[in-house]
Design an enzyme around this catalytic site. Structure first.
Site, short mmCIF file in Angstrom:
data_model
loop_
_atom_site.label_atom_id
_atom_site.label_comp_id
_atom_site.label_asym_id
_atom_site.label_seq_id
_atom_site.Cartn_x
_atom_site.Cartn_y
_atom_site.Cartn_z
N ARG A 1 -41.07 53.01 77.89
CA ARG A 1 -41.19 53.07 79.35
C ARG A 1 -41.84 54.38 79.79
O ARG A 1 -42.46 54.43 80.85
CB ARG A 1 -39.80 52.86 79.98
CG ARG A 1 -38.77 53.87 79.61
CD ARG A 1 -37.34 53.38 79.87
NE ARG A 1 -36.91 52.36 78.90
CZ ARG A 1 -35.75 51.73 78.96
NH1 ARG A 1 -34.88 52.00 79.93
NH2 ARG A 1 -35.44 50.83 78.05
N LYS B 1 -33.13 56.31 65.31
CA LYS B 1 -32.63 54.96 65.04
C LYS B 1 -31.91 54.92 63.70
O LYS B 1 -32.21 55.74 62.83
CB LYS B 1 -33.80 53.97 64.97
CG LYS B 1 -34.42 53.63 66.30
CD LYS B 1 -35.52 52.58 66.11
CE LYS B 1 -36.20 52.24 67.42
NZ LYS B 1 -35.30 51.65 68.42
N1 BES Z 1 -39.00 49.59 70.47
C1 BES Z 1 -37.66 49.67 70.90
C2 BES Z 1 -37.11 48.29 71.31
C3 BES Z 1 -36.77 47.36 70.18
C4 BES Z 1 -35.62 47.51 69.45
C5 BES Z 1 -37.58 46.28 69.92
C6 BES Z 1 -35.31 46.62 68.45
C7 BES Z 1 -37.27 45.38 68.92
C8 BES Z 1 -36.12 45.55 68.18
C9 BES Z 1 -37.54 50.58 72.10
O1 BES Z 1 -38.38 51.67 72.09
C10 BES Z 1 -36.13 51.09 72.11
O2 BES Z 1 -35.79 51.75 71.18
N2 BES Z 1 -35.36 50.75 73.13
C11 BES Z 1 -34.02 51.16 73.23
C12 BES Z 1 -33.73 51.50 74.67
C13 BES Z 1 -32.38 52.12 74.89
C14 BES Z 1 -32.29 53.47 74.21
C15 BES Z 1 -32.15 52.26 76.39
C16 BES Z 1 -33.12 50.01 72.77
O3 BES Z 1 -33.42 48.87 73.09
O4 BES Z 1 -32.19 50.28 72.04
MN MN Z 2 -37.55 53.29 71.04
#
Ligand code: BES
Ligand code: MN
Ligand code: ZN
Length: 486
Positions: A339, A265
């Site tokens: 997931r 990230k």
């Molecule tokens: N924990 C994150 C989702 C999230 C992101 C919650 C920002 C709150 C604020 C999750 O694990 C994630 O990173 N999801 C990705 C999925 C994508 C790579 C398909 C996302 O939402 O960017």
């Molecule tokens: Mn994530």
């Protein structure tokens, strides 16, 4: 941890109360509650003057302070008299607690504002939620002022006690989430589950890395490869009725820190990913409340828990994992890890119990924030009746949900060319639904199931008297307790 732990029920004489602050109410139509009228008389009509000068408007969230009989008096806005409902009462009670904290008064008493409602429970909830502060890491005494006690004048004591227990469970959940990732580890979540199970004689099973890997939980094992912090798979069973009765199963994402893994990230706001275990905090919060209230139902809680880091052994884009139900998953983004660990949680629930239904709670997608902001939880599932019951509970408790469609067109988007499924959908399209469509693959045939994407509502919501700024919310605990009829 800081919040009041009991709310007492007192008589309705404000002069005889030994509390340092008395909270009374005023409606938007300028009418005063019974105790506010008494106080107004005692102080020569100063409240009425404030109303006439249009300074006191009776709006929810407004408070004004007076002095009488050696006490502080808070006059709280209650909003429109004909629109008073459990939400406005909860907020008013929260405002009473906040008023005492803001004036540094240790004990307060509040008038029962519940006439016209069928229960005083929201008053108990609001007092505890409003008193919540997260002060564990403040070392200076002047930054640690806490409210010690609260009394309600004239409420029903059983309903207050119930509201108090439910709100304490919400505070318990908030604490788990507000502590940073180096404190709320998977081990800490397992310890929290242990505390809860000891309180009420529940069954607790915790599988460690070696155990769940051998059991075939390839999703959790894959995500956990990148961290040395011991991951856990936590199973908590509460039997409040005949063991033969089908349990309701709650699964919560317990990702105690999400750096994204190799698909790392950006640095900005990455600290907020300590909250990526809020789904598990919701599940544990529900169990905390059940430990106190002992409802006659059977409920199983399942929490797969790990960090998602970038250690030398971390799983990689392109890797293929096999989940507990035998399905293979092509990992195209290591940041879509929630997931993967939920796949094992849902498969385990489907295989080992005959669930009446399964609900899962997860901070799953940033996309749900794009769709619904911090206003509503995204839901989707396989059973209209269950979805409708959830919508009803959502209205009952004032925690908004909004349903997304799990249409076949979306479900196709997570099919993989070389494995059974892939962990992302179409680029930049319907990301929240792709998450739900993926999870559906791991729920047993014919088990009613609903997924709650709480990424927008678990923290970061607009603060109010029951939700302090910069804190986890404990979202969906009250909704689930309403649904389970606790
Ligand atoms: N924990 C994150 C989702 C999230 C992101 C919650 C920002 C709150 C604020 C999750 O694990 C994630 O990173 N999801 C990705 C999925 C994508 C790579 C398909 C996302 O939402 O960017
Ligand atoms: Mn994530
Ligand atoms: Zn995550």
């Amino acid at each position: 941890m800081s919040h009041i732990s009991t709310v007492t029920v007192a008589g309705s004489s404000w002069q005889e109360s030994d509390a340092g602050l008395i909270a009374v109410g005023v409606y938007k139509d300028q009418s005063l509650t019974p105790l506010a009228q008494e106080v107004d008389k005692a102080i020569g009509g100063l409240i009425t003057q404030g109303i006439n000068l249009k300074d006191i408007k009776g709006k929810i969230g407004q408070s004004h302070f007076f002095y009488a009989e050696g006490k502080m008096i808070a006059v709280l806005g209650l909003g429109q008299r004909d629109k008073v409902d459990s939400n406005s009462i909860r907020l008013a009670a929260g405002a009473a607690a906040r008023a005492a904290i803001s004036r540094k008064v240790r004990s307060m008493a509040v008038e029962c504002f519940c006439s016209g409602l069928d229960s005083c429970q929201p008053m108990g909830e609001g007092l505890v939620l409003g008193s919540y502060q997260f002060l564990d890491y403040k070392t200076k005494d002047e930054e640690k002022f806490e409210l010690d006690s609260a009394a309600v004048m004239g409420c029903d004591s059983d309903e207050i006690a119930k509201g108090t227990e439910i709100a304490k469970a919400v505070c318990f959940s908030r604490d788990l989430a507000n502590h940073p990732g180096n404190v709320t580890t998977p081990t800490r979540l397992a310890d929290a589950a242990r505390e809860i199970s000891d309180e009420a004689g529940m069954n607790l099973t915790v599988f460690d890395r070696k155990e769940f890997t051998e059991m075939g939980m390839g999703g959790l094992a894959g995500v956990a490869q990148g961290t040395d912090e011991p991951p856990k798979f936590i199973v908590l069973e509460y039997f409040g009725t005949d063991k033969e009765k089908q349990p309701k199963v709650l699964v919560g994402k317990g990702l105690t820190f999400d750096a994204g893994g190799i698909s790392i990230k950006p640095a900005s706001k990455m600290d907020e990913m300590k909250y990526d275990m809020c789904g598990s905090a919701t599940v544990l919060g529900v169990f905390k409340a059940m430990a106190a209230l002992k409802p006659k139902i059977n409920v199983v809680g399942i929490v797969p828990s790990t960090e998602n880091l970038v250690g030398a052994k971390a799983y990689k884009p392109g890797d293929i994992l096999t989940a507990y139900n035998g399905k293979t998953i092509e990992v195209l983004n290591t940041d879509a890890e929630g997931r993967l660990i939920l796949a094992d949680g849902l498969s385990y629930a489907s295989k080992h119990y005959e669930p009446e239904f399964i609900l899962d709670f997860a901070t799953l997608t940033g996309a749900v924030l794009v769709a619904l902001g911090h206003i509503a939880t995204g839901i989707m599932g396989t059973d209209d009746e269950l979805v409708n019951r959830i919508k009803k509970s959502s209205e009952n408790v004032g925690e908004k949900v909004w349903e997304f469609p799990l249409w076949p067109e979306f479900c196709k988007q997570i099919q993989s060319k070389i494995a059974d499924v892939k962990n992302i959908g179409a680029p930049r399209q319907a990301g929240t639904i792709a998450g739900g469509a993926f999870l559906k693959e791991f729920v047993g045939e014919n088990i009613p199931w609903v997924h709650f994407d709480i990424a927008g509502t678990a923290w970061g919501v607009k603060p109010d008297s029951c939700n302090p700024k910069g804190s986890a919310t404990g979202v969906a605990i009250r909704l689930v307790l309403d649904l389970l009829d606790v």
